[in-house]
Structures are given as C-alpha cells and as structure tokens.
Write a protein that holds these residues in place. Structure first.
Motif, PDB file in Angstrom:
ATOM      1  N   LYS A 125       0.828  -1.208   0.000  1.00 17.08           N
ATOM      2  CA  LYS A 125       0.000   0.000   0.000  1.00 17.08           C
ATOM      3  C   LYS A 125       0.862   1.259   0.000  1.00 17.08           C
ATOM      4  CE  LYS A 125      -3.872   2.298   2.161  1.00 17.08           C
ATOM      5  NZ  LYS A 125      -4.949   2.245   3.136  1.00 17.08           N
ATOM      6  N   LEU A 126       1.958   1.244   0.756  1.00 18.49           N
ATOM      7  CA  LEU A 126       2.860   2.395   0.798  1.00 18.49           C
ATOM      8  C   LEU A 126       3.425   2.687  -0.588  1.00 18.49           C
ATOM      9  CD1 LEU A 126       4.342   4.577   2.416  1.00 18.49           C
ATOM     10  CD2 LEU A 126       6.058   2.843   3.011  1.00 18.49           C
ATOM     11  N   VAL A 127       3.830   1.659  -1.324  1.00 21.47           N
ATOM     12  CA  VAL A 127       4.366   1.834  -2.676  1.00 21.47           C
ATOM     13  C   VAL A 127       3.271   2.373  -3.595  1.00 21.47           C
ATOM     14  CG1 VAL A 127       5.309   0.638  -4.691  1.00 21.47           C
ATOM     15  CG2 VAL A 127       6.174   0.101  -2.423  1.00 21.47           C
ATOM     16  N   GLN A 128       2.068   1.837  -3.482  1.00 21.80           N
ATOM     17  CA  GLN A 128       0.938   2.311  -4.301  1.00 21.80           C
ATOM     18  C   GLN A 128       0.725   3.803  -4.102  1.00 21.80           C
ATOM     19  OE1 GLN A 128      -2.455   0.027  -3.059  1.00 21.80           O
ATOM     20  NE2 GLN A 128      -2.585  -1.060  -4.993  1.00 21.80           N
ATOM     21  N   GLY A 134       3.727   5.912  -5.412  1.00 21.44           N
ATOM     22  CA  GLY A 134       3.767   5.969  -6.865  1.00 21.44           C
ATOM     23  C   GLY A 134       5.125   5.666  -7.476  1.00 21.44           C
ATOM     24  N   LYS A 135       6.096   5.402  -6.686  1.00 18.53           N
ATOM     25  CA  LYS A 135       7.455   5.054  -7.138  1.00 18.53           C
ATOM     26  C   LYS A 135       8.014   3.989  -6.203  1.00 18.53           C
ATOM     27  CE  LYS A 135       8.045   8.531 -10.143  1.00 18.53           C
ATOM     28  NZ  LYS A 135       8.487   8.482 -11.486  1.00 18.53           N
ATOM     29  N   LYS A 136       9.101   3.355  -6.632  1.00 16.66           N
ATOM     30  CA  LYS A 136       9.735   2.365  -5.760  1.00 16.66           C
ATOM     31  C   LYS A 136      10.213   3.024  -4.480  1.00 16.66           C
ATOM     32  CE  LYS A 136      14.551   2.398  -7.294  1.00 16.66           C
ATOM     33  NZ  LYS A 136      15.634   1.611  -7.878  1.00 16.66           N
ATOM     34  N   LYS A 189      11.624  10.092  -5.649  1.00 16.34           N
ATOM     35  CA  LYS A 189      10.835  11.150  -6.287  1.00 16.34           C
ATOM     36  C   LYS A 189       9.342  10.837  -6.345  1.00 16.34           C
ATOM     37  CE  LYS A 189      14.799  12.868  -8.752  1.00 16.34           C
ATOM     38  NZ  LYS A 189      15.419  13.201 -10.005  1.00 16.34           N
ATOM     39  N   GLY A 190       8.888   9.978  -5.439  1.00 19.41           N
ATOM     40  CA  GLY A 190       7.462   9.677  -5.322  1.00 19.41           C
ATOM     41  C   GLY A 190       6.760  10.711  -4.455  1.00 19.41           C
ATOM     42  N   LYS A 191       5.526  10.425  -4.107  1.00 23.81           N
ATOM     43  CA  LYS A 191       4.676  11.344  -3.351  1.00 23.81           C
ATOM     44  C   LYS A 191       5.312  11.826  -2.046  1.00 23.81           C
ATOM     45  CE  LYS A 191       0.101  11.825  -1.374  1.00 23.81           C
ATOM     46  NZ  LYS A 191      -1.281  11.374  -1.424  1.00 23.81           N
TER      47      LYS A 191
END
Length: 155
Positions: free
Chosen positions: A79-82, A85-87, A106-108
């Motif tokens: 869920k954290l990865v979802q 939005g990035k690895k 560089k995700g959320k």
C-alpha cells in the motif's frame, strides 16, 4: 510542553527515558497516552528541551493515527508503494536501523515531512532482513510486499 499539557491534559503526559540504537545513548522523551494504542512519543530538540519539538512518532499496534491516504501502523509495504507511486528504498529488517525508509525515489513522499519505518511479519523470508539497503524493485522484496508493514510513523 505546556501546550501539550493544555491540549491532552497533564495526567496524560509523562517524561520517560528512551534508548538510541544499540542502547548506546539514553535520552528523555515525552509520551502522551503512554502504554495505550493512542500513545504518541515526542522527541525534543536537545538545546530546546520541553520548548521545541524535534519529531512526533507513533508505533503502537491498533494506533488510530493515519495520514490522508489512510496509511497507518500495520499498513503493508504494498500500500505504501501504491500511494508513493514510485519504488521505495529501505534498510533490511531485524536490526537497530532496520526497516527505515531511505528514499521515496521522487514519489509522493519525497518532499514530505512524514517518515515510515518497516518491519516484516514472522512468515516473511529472511532475505528481506539484515544490515543492507533494499528496494521494492528487487524480486525478494516484491515477493514480500504484503508481509512487510509500517511499524512506525514519524513527523
């Protein structure tokens, strides 16, 4: 400290000793609703003890606290990865700095003030443990994204 007492009630706040990695250091933290699922741990800026908060943490199972995306203690790495939005890069579990997220790539959460630490369920394979950096693109991590979960949230 006085603001916390006014917000949560003097009887719900206590200073206690906490220990750093490998038990090398000890320091005083303030706990709100100590020893309950609602427990919050306040770490103070050293030079401004009881006057300026450094971090706020929650790590109790069944904690009611969550972010806007409903991530909370117990949420899976999947869920954290979802939501990110990035690895995600993190240290392997099972040691003093284990499970600490080291990069959101560089995700959320890259520029966020929220930090997550992970742990693994008992049935997770040992290849997600140890003093090393892992990421969610690795096959051994992908196979365990539902067995790794948020164990601590820090602000």
């Amino acid at each position: 400290f006085t603001d916390l007492q006014n917000m949560f009630g003097k009887g719900n706040i206590q200073d206690t000793i906490d220990y750093g990695a490998e038990g090398m250091d000890s320091f005083i933290v303030t706990k709100i609703f100590s020893n309950t699922p609602k427990e919050i741990v306040i770490n103070w800026q050293l030079e401004k003890f009881h006057n300026a908060i450094s971090t706020v943490e929650c790590y109790r199972e069944n904690s009611p606290y969550h972010n806007i995306d409903s991530l909370k203690v117990g949420s899976t790495l999947e869920k954290l990865v979802q939501v990110n939005g990035k690895k995600i890069n993190f240290y392997g579990t099972g040691w003093d700095y284990g499970g600490l997220v080291t990069s959101y790539n560089k995700g959320k959460f890259e520029k966020s003030n929220i930090f997550f630490s992970l742990n693994s369920r008992e049935d997770a394979v040992e290849n997600v443990m140890g003093d090393r950096e892992l990421n969610t693109d690795l096959p051994n991590v992908k196979a365990n994204v539902k067995k790794l979960y948020i164990v601590k949230i820090s602000l």
